[in-house]
Motif scaffolding. Structure first.
Motif: not given
Length: 205
Positions: A85-103
């Motif tokens: 989960t931590k890795d997934a959050l870091l990837q979303l932070q680096v990408k600077g974008d996330a869908t509501r479903e991912e969140f």
């Protein structure tokens, strides 16, 4: 007593001698009962206690290892979920974008971990019933007979007075006996006579 001992002998002196011999056995038996050594019995009970404690220790150790294994496996599984989960959050932070479903998926994962982190395992205990593992009872030779099962059938009887029923075939030569028929009616469980003394009487009478 005369009617009870009638079947042993018609010789009164012989019967009385046997009674005296039997009476001499009473006191030694009483002393033997009072001095009965119970050490071996209590030692056997103590051995059962020791063996039972040993079994409990063995079971405890098995359950302790089982608990330890479950805890370690669960911790490892939860740590992997947290790491992923931590890795997934870091990837979303680096990408600077996330869908509501991912969140929502990541939020749900962390919520599940948090919900079970303190209550992921429980121990259910049942009272250990070891009472039946040791049985204390009398030997078969010392048990009282079950009268409800072994009692013979009985029947009603009565006996009217008849002078001809008095017989001189009893224990005492100076007495006559009238059998009341109780032995036959009770299948030998009881005996009853009417005793009539006849002269000349013996001095002790």
């Amino acid at each position: 007593m005369a009617t009870t001992l009638q079947h042993l002998s018609t010789d009164e002196k012989s019967i009385l001698d046997k009674i005296n011999q039997l009476a001499h056995q009473i006191d030694p038996l009483s002393i033997k009962i009072q001095q009965f050594d119970t050490t071996n019995l209590y030692d056997e009970l103590l051995r059962w206690k020791t063996e039972t404690y040993h079994i409990i220790d063995q079971v405890y150790e098995q359950k302790r290892l089982q608990l330890q294994t479950i805890i370690e496996e669960h911790k490892s599984k939860q740590e992997k979920i947290i790491s992923d989960t931590k890795d997934a959050l870091l990837q979303l932070q680096v990408k600077g974008d996330a869908t509501r479903e991912e969140f929502e998926q990541l939020e749900k994962t962390l919520h599940n971990v948090q919900k079970t982190i303190d209550k992921f395992i429980m121990i259910k205990r049942r009272l250990l019933d070891i009472n039946d593992s040791v049985i204390i009872e009398l030997n078969d030779d010392c048990k009282s007979p079950n009268l409800t099962q072994s009692r013979p059938t009985q029947e009603f009887t009565f006996s009217h007075l008849n002078e001809e029923d008095f017989k001189s075939d009893g224990l005492r030569s100076y007495a006559k006996y009238r059998n009341l028929g109780i032995a036959k009616a009770t299948n030998g469980m009881a005996v009853a006579h009417v005793i009539r003394f006849v002269p000349p009487f013996r001095p002790e009478v």
